[in-house]
Design an enzyme around this catalytic site. Structure first.
Site, PDB file in Angstrom:
ATOM      1  N   GLU A  77      -8.719  -5.353   7.933  1.00 39.50           N
ATOM      2  CA  GLU A  77      -8.371  -3.932   7.983  1.00 39.50           C
ATOM      3  C   GLU A  77      -9.503  -3.138   8.632  1.00 39.50           C
ATOM      4  OE1 GLU A  77      -7.039  -0.497   4.691  1.00 39.50           O
ATOM      5  OE2 GLU A  77      -7.788  -2.450   4.036  1.00 39.50           O
ATOM      6  N   LYS A 129      -0.587   1.994   7.872  1.00 44.66           N
ATOM      7  CA  LYS A 129      -0.558   1.720   6.433  1.00 44.66           C
ATOM      8  C   LYS A 129       0.275   2.778   5.708  1.00 44.66           C
ATOM      9  CE  LYS A 129      -3.947   0.651   2.770  1.00 44.66           C
ATOM     10  NZ  LYS A 129      -5.418   0.648   2.504  1.00 44.66           N
ATOM     11  N   CYS A 144      -3.439  -4.393   3.439  1.00 41.09           N
ATOM     12  CA  CYS A 144      -4.155  -4.327   2.168  1.00 41.09           C
ATOM     13  C   CYS A 144      -3.286  -3.897   0.983  1.00 41.09           C
ATOM     14  CB  CYS A 144      -5.380  -3.423   2.322  1.00 41.09           C
ATOM     15  SG  CYS A 144      -6.620  -3.630   1.027  1.00 41.09           S
TER      16      CYS A 144
END
Length: 269
Positions: A47, A117, A151
Site C-alpha cells: 500500500e 481504497k 489493506c
C-alpha cells in the site's frame, strides 16, 4: 511444469521509504528485475509503496501523483523493460483530493486497472484521504480474472465476496498492516481465500514508518486457504505458481458458490 494457464506471481515486502519517490522507483526496478529473472509475470507491492503511507498531509500533497501522469509513464517503461506486470500502491492526486490508490500496469505497459481504497482506517486514513466510492471491476491479466482491495478493505468479508461473485480468481491486496494486528495477515487472509476459493496475494511493509511498526507477514494464499508462501518480519520477495486447476478442484470438493442462498442475505444490505 509450466502450462499456458499458470500464473507466476511475486509479492514484495519492503521497509518504507516515506516521501521518497525516487528511492521507491529504484526499489521497484530492482524487484521487477529479480522477479522477471524467475519468470514472474505479476509483481505486487505494498500500500502506498511508491509514496509512503504514514506521512504528514503536507508531505502527502507534495509526493502525490496523478493516476496516469509522468510517474506512471516511468513505471510503464519499467514494466516494458522487464516484461512484467506490476501492481503498486500510491497516494493519488485528483484535483484537491487525495486517494489511497493502486494501479496495475501490464507487461506491455498498459494501465489495466485502478482502484481507490473504499474502507478508510482510523484517523490516519481519514486525515489524508477521501474514500473511493466503488470497487474496481474485475479485470483480466494473462488470462486470469483479478480483483483489487487495499489493506483494511479485506477485513470486511463483503469486499472479497463481491469480487469473487464478479468472477475473480485472484485478489491482490497491497497493505500497510501494523502492530498489533498480526492476526489479519495470519488468519484473515487465509479465511478470505478459503471462503471465496480464490488465490489471495497480500503485500505488506516491514519495520517502522513514523510511529507505526509494520509486522511484515506478507503472503500468497491458495484457494483452499493454505499458505503457498509466507514472509517473516524482514524484506522478502515471495513467489508462487498459481494454477486454475487448484480453483476448480476446491470448488468441486466444497461447492460454496453453488450452495449459497442469497435470498437469506437480503438484510446485509
Amino acid at each position: 511444469m509450466n502450462t499456458s494457464s499458470d500464473l507466476m506471481l511475486a509479492v514484495l515486502q519492503h521497509r518504507p521509504t516515506p516521501a521518497s519517490t525516487e528511492e521507491s522507483l529504484a526499489r521497484m526496478e530492482d524487484a521487477a528485475a529479480r522477479a522477471a529473472a524467475n519468470d514472474v509475470q505479476l509483481l505486487v507491492c505494498p500500500e502506498a509503496s511508491l509514496t509512503g503511507y504514514n506521512i504528514p498531509l503536507s508531505s502527502a500533497r507534495s509526493v502525490a501523483v496523478e493516476r496516469d501522469g509522468d510517474t506512471t509513464d516511468r513505471i510503464r517503461n519499467l514494466c516494458l523493460r522487464h516484461g512484467i506486470a506490476l501492481a503498486y500502491g500510491y497516494i493519488e492526486r485528483d484535483g484537491d483530493q487525495l486517494f489511497n490508490a493502486v494501479n496495475v500496469i501490464s507487461a506491455s505497459g498498459e494501465l489495466v486497472s485502478h482502484y481507490r481504497k473504499t474502507h478508510l482506517w482510523g484517523e490516519l486514513d481519514r486525515a489524508l484521504f477521501s474514500a473511493g466510492d466503488d470497487y474496481a471491476p474485475v479485470f483480466e491479466l494473462n488470462g486470469w480474472k483479478v480483483g483489487l482491495l487495499i489493506c483494511y478493505d479485506i477485513e470486511f468479508p463483503e469486499s472479497s465476496r463481491h469480487l469473487s461473485l464478479q468472477g475473480a480468481e485472484l485478489i491482490l491486496a497491497p497493505t500497510a498492516l501494523m502492530a498489533p494486528w498480526t492476526f489479519v495477515a495470519d488468519v484473515t487472509t487465509r479465511a478470505r481465500a478459503a471462503e471465496n476459493q480464490v488465490y489471495f496475494a497480500y503485500a505488506n511493509y516491514c519495520g517502522p514508518e513514523g510511529d507505526l511498526n509494520y509486522v511484515g507477514r506478507s503472503c500468497i494464499i491458495g484457494p483452499d486457504g493454505e499458505e503457498m508462501a509466507r514472509a517473516g518480519d524482514e524484506p522478502d520477495l515471495l513467489t508462487a505458481r498459481l494454477t486454475r486447476q487448484a480453483i476448480m478442484d476446491i470448488r468441486q470438493d466444497l461447492p460454496y458458490h453453488m450452495d449459497r442462498r442469497p435470498e437469506l442475505y437480503q438484510s446485509l444490505t
